[in-house]
Design a protein around this motif. Structure first.
Motif, PDB file in Angstrom:
ATOM      1  N   ASP A  92       0.821  -1.207   0.000  1.00 48.61           N
ATOM      2  CA  ASP A  92       0.000   0.000   0.000  1.00 48.61           C
ATOM      3  C   ASP A  92       0.860   1.264   0.000  1.00 48.61           C
ATOM      4  OD1 ASP A  92      -2.275  -1.492  -0.103  1.00 48.61           O
ATOM      5  OD2 ASP A  92      -2.774  -1.302   2.025  1.00 48.61           O
ATOM      6  N   ARG A  93       2.027   1.213   0.644  1.00 48.51           N
ATOM      7  CA  ARG A  93       2.925   2.373   0.578  1.00 48.51           C
ATOM      8  C   ARG A  93       3.380   2.608  -0.857  1.00 48.51           C
ATOM      9  NH1 ARG A  93       5.236   0.365   5.316  1.00 48.51           N
ATOM     10  NH2 ARG A  93       7.096  -0.377   4.206  1.00 48.51           N
ATOM     11  N   ALA A  94       3.654   1.530  -1.575  1.00 42.01           N
ATOM     12  CA  ALA A  94       4.048   1.674  -2.978  1.00 42.01           C
ATOM     13  C   ALA A  94       2.901   2.253  -3.798  1.00 42.01           C
ATOM     14  CB  ALA A  94       4.482   0.324  -3.543  1.00 42.01           C
ATOM     15  N   ARG A  95       1.678   1.810  -3.513  1.00 37.39           N
ATOM     16  CA  ARG A  95       0.520   2.360  -4.232  1.00 37.39           C
ATOM     17  C   ARG A  95       0.364   3.849  -3.937  1.00 37.39           C
ATOM     18  NH1 ARG A  95      -4.946  -0.670  -3.862  1.00 37.39           N
ATOM     19  NH2 ARG A  95      -4.588  -0.826  -1.612  1.00 37.39           N
ATOM     20  N   MET A  96       0.578   4.235  -2.691  1.00 34.96           N
ATOM     21  CA  MET A  96       0.494   5.645  -2.323  1.00 34.96           C
ATOM     22  C   MET A  96       1.554   6.467  -3.058  1.00 34.96           C
ATOM     23  SD  MET A  96       1.120   7.436   1.405  1.00 34.96           S
ATOM     24  CE  MET A  96       2.913   7.316   1.229  1.00 34.96           C
ATOM     25  N   GLY A 158      -5.508   1.889  -0.015  1.00 32.92           N
ATOM     26  CA  GLY A 158      -5.956   1.045   1.082  1.00 32.92           C
ATOM     27  C   GLY A 158      -7.339   1.413   1.570  1.00 32.92           C
ATOM     28  N   GLU A 159      -7.710   0.826   2.686  1.00 28.99           N
ATOM     29  CA  GLU A 159      -9.048   1.041   3.233  1.00 28.99           C
ATOM     30  C   GLU A 159      -9.161   2.331   4.031  1.00 28.99           C
ATOM     31  OE1 GLU A 159     -11.626  -0.725   2.299  1.00 28.99           O
ATOM     32  OE2 GLU A 159     -10.143  -1.726   1.030  1.00 28.99           O
ATOM     33  N   ARG A 160      -8.045   2.952   4.332  1.00 31.09           N
ATOM     34  CA  ARG A 160      -8.036   4.240   5.018  1.00 31.09           C
ATOM     35  C   ARG A 160      -7.408   5.283   4.104  1.00 31.09           C
ATOM     36  NH1 ARG A 160      -4.821   5.009   8.630  1.00 31.09           N
ATOM     37  NH2 ARG A 160      -6.011   6.536   9.814  1.00 31.09           N
ATOM     38  N   PRO A 161      -7.765   6.549   4.269  1.00 29.74           N
ATOM     39  CA  PRO A 161      -7.128   7.577   3.444  1.00 29.74           C
ATOM     40  C   PRO A 161      -5.625   7.633   3.693  1.00 29.74           C
ATOM     41  CG  PRO A 161      -8.467   8.575   5.182  1.00 29.74           C
ATOM     42  CD  PRO A 161      -8.768   7.114   5.192  1.00 29.74           C
ATOM     43  N   SER A 162      -4.892   7.968   2.661  1.00 32.29           N
ATOM     44  CA  SER A 162      -3.441   8.116   2.758  1.00 32.29           C
ATOM     45  C   SER A 162      -3.044   9.488   2.229  1.00 32.29           C
ATOM     46  CB  SER A 162      -2.728   7.021   1.952  1.00 32.29           C
ATOM     47  OG  SER A 162      -2.835   7.281   0.564  1.00 32.29           O
ATOM     48  N   LEU A 163      -1.757   9.771   2.282  1.00 31.24           N
ATOM     49  CA  LEU A 163      -1.265  11.037   1.745  1.00 31.24           C
ATOM     50  C   LEU A 163      -1.677  11.215   0.288  1.00 31.24           C
ATOM     51  CD1 LEU A 163       2.385  11.176   3.183  1.00 31.24           C
ATOM     52  CD2 LEU A 163       0.249  11.964   4.236  1.00 31.24           C
ATOM     53  N   ALA A 164      -1.795  10.116  -0.437  1.00 33.40           N
ATOM     54  CA  ALA A 164      -2.155  10.205  -1.857  1.00 33.40           C
ATOM     55  C   ALA A 164      -3.527  10.829  -2.059  1.00 33.40           C
ATOM     56  CB  ALA A 164      -2.106   8.818  -2.497  1.00 33.40           C
ATOM     57  N   ASP A 165      -4.472  10.514  -1.199  1.00 30.54           N
ATOM     58  CA  ASP A 165      -5.819  11.073  -1.348  1.00 30.54           C
ATOM     59  C   ASP A 165      -5.808  12.584  -1.138  1.00 30.54           C
ATOM     60  OD1 ASP A 165      -7.544   8.518  -1.595  1.00 30.54           O
ATOM     61  OD2 ASP A 165      -6.283   8.126   0.153  1.00 30.54           O
ATOM     62  N   PHE A 166      -5.053  13.046  -0.144  1.00 33.04           N
ATOM     63  CA  PHE A 166      -4.944  14.486   0.087  1.00 33.04           C
ATOM     64  C   PHE A 166      -4.179  15.167  -1.045  1.00 33.04           C
ATOM     65  CE2 PHE A 166      -5.284  12.753   4.472  1.00 33.04           C
ATOM     66  CZ  PHE A 166      -6.491  13.351   4.810  1.00 33.04           C
TER      67      PHE A 166
END
Length: 219
Positions: A92-96, A158-166
């Motif tokens: 998920d970090r890689a996806r972000m 992932g199932e929670r927001p990450s820096l990518a969403d912001f």
């Protein structure tokens, strides 16, 4: 470092919007110093002492000065209290990281042209409608890839927001603002993700006051 951090930026900037969203989501206190991009303030000698390339945002915390939005977001996430928005597992970090990198390379330049066409044509080099259509085609490819990367997850990594969403959300805000977002609704998963992001408290608290553009956009 006990002093409150200071964010130098122009609130309508999509990157400043991203930083403010994370700070608000974290519940962090901070100072804001406006830097008017349209008036050319980032090119001033005073601002270039903070950012030699004349850009925003700049984030200062104690003796530390951070340039580049991705670096600022990482620092805020790791330094301030509240939930982490960096996934724990490496997949998920890689996806972000991939989503943020794709947006930096292919999303932000296109957004500047599209918004410039609608709001600041002279500032943006007078893009034509044909230019805008080309940029929108590229954005369609970008959002298609982001949704492919997201898969069945609720958010981009992932199932929670990450820096990518912001990081990506402000681009979608501006596309919606200027009436150029409808074509992206056909991308599988895009609308569900976007509606989910719009409920995040940090995002809602950071929607810029665009009264200087002749309108106020509400959450």
């Amino acid at each position: 470092m006990s002093d409150l951090p200071t964010l130098y930026g122009y609130d309508p900037s999509s990157y400043v919007f991203s930083v403010r969203s994370l700070l608000e989501e974290k519940g962090a206190d901070y100072h804001r110093i406006p830097v008017d991009v349209i008036a050319g303030e980032p090119r001033s000698e005073a601002h270039r002492r903070l950012h030699p390339f004349g850009k925003v945002p700049v984030f200062v915390h104690g003796d530390l000065r951070i340039l580049e939005t991705a670096a600022i977001l990482r620092y805020i996430n790791d330094t301030f209290e509240g939930p982490s928005f960096v996934p724990e597992n490496p997949v998920d970090r890689a996806r972000m990281d991939m989503a943020m990198g794709l947006h930096d390379s292919y999303g932000y330049p296109a957004i500047v042209r599209v918004i410039g066409y609608h709001r600041f044509p002279a500032y943006s080099g007078h893009p034509t409608r044909a230019d805008v259509e080309q940029e929108l085609d590229g954005l369609h490819t970008l959002f298609t890839e982001l949704m492919r990367n997201r898969g069945d997850s609720a958010f981009l990594a992932g199932e929670r927001p990450s820096l990518a969403d912001f990081f990506v959300a402000p681009a979608c805000f501006y596309l919606e603002l200027v009436g150029e977002s409808t074509r992206f609704a056909e991308i599988p998963g895009f609308d569900a993700w976007w509606q989910r992001v719009k409920t995040l408290p940090g995002y809602r608290a950071s929607i810029p006051d665009l009264s200087e553009w002749g309108e106020r956009v509400e959450a």
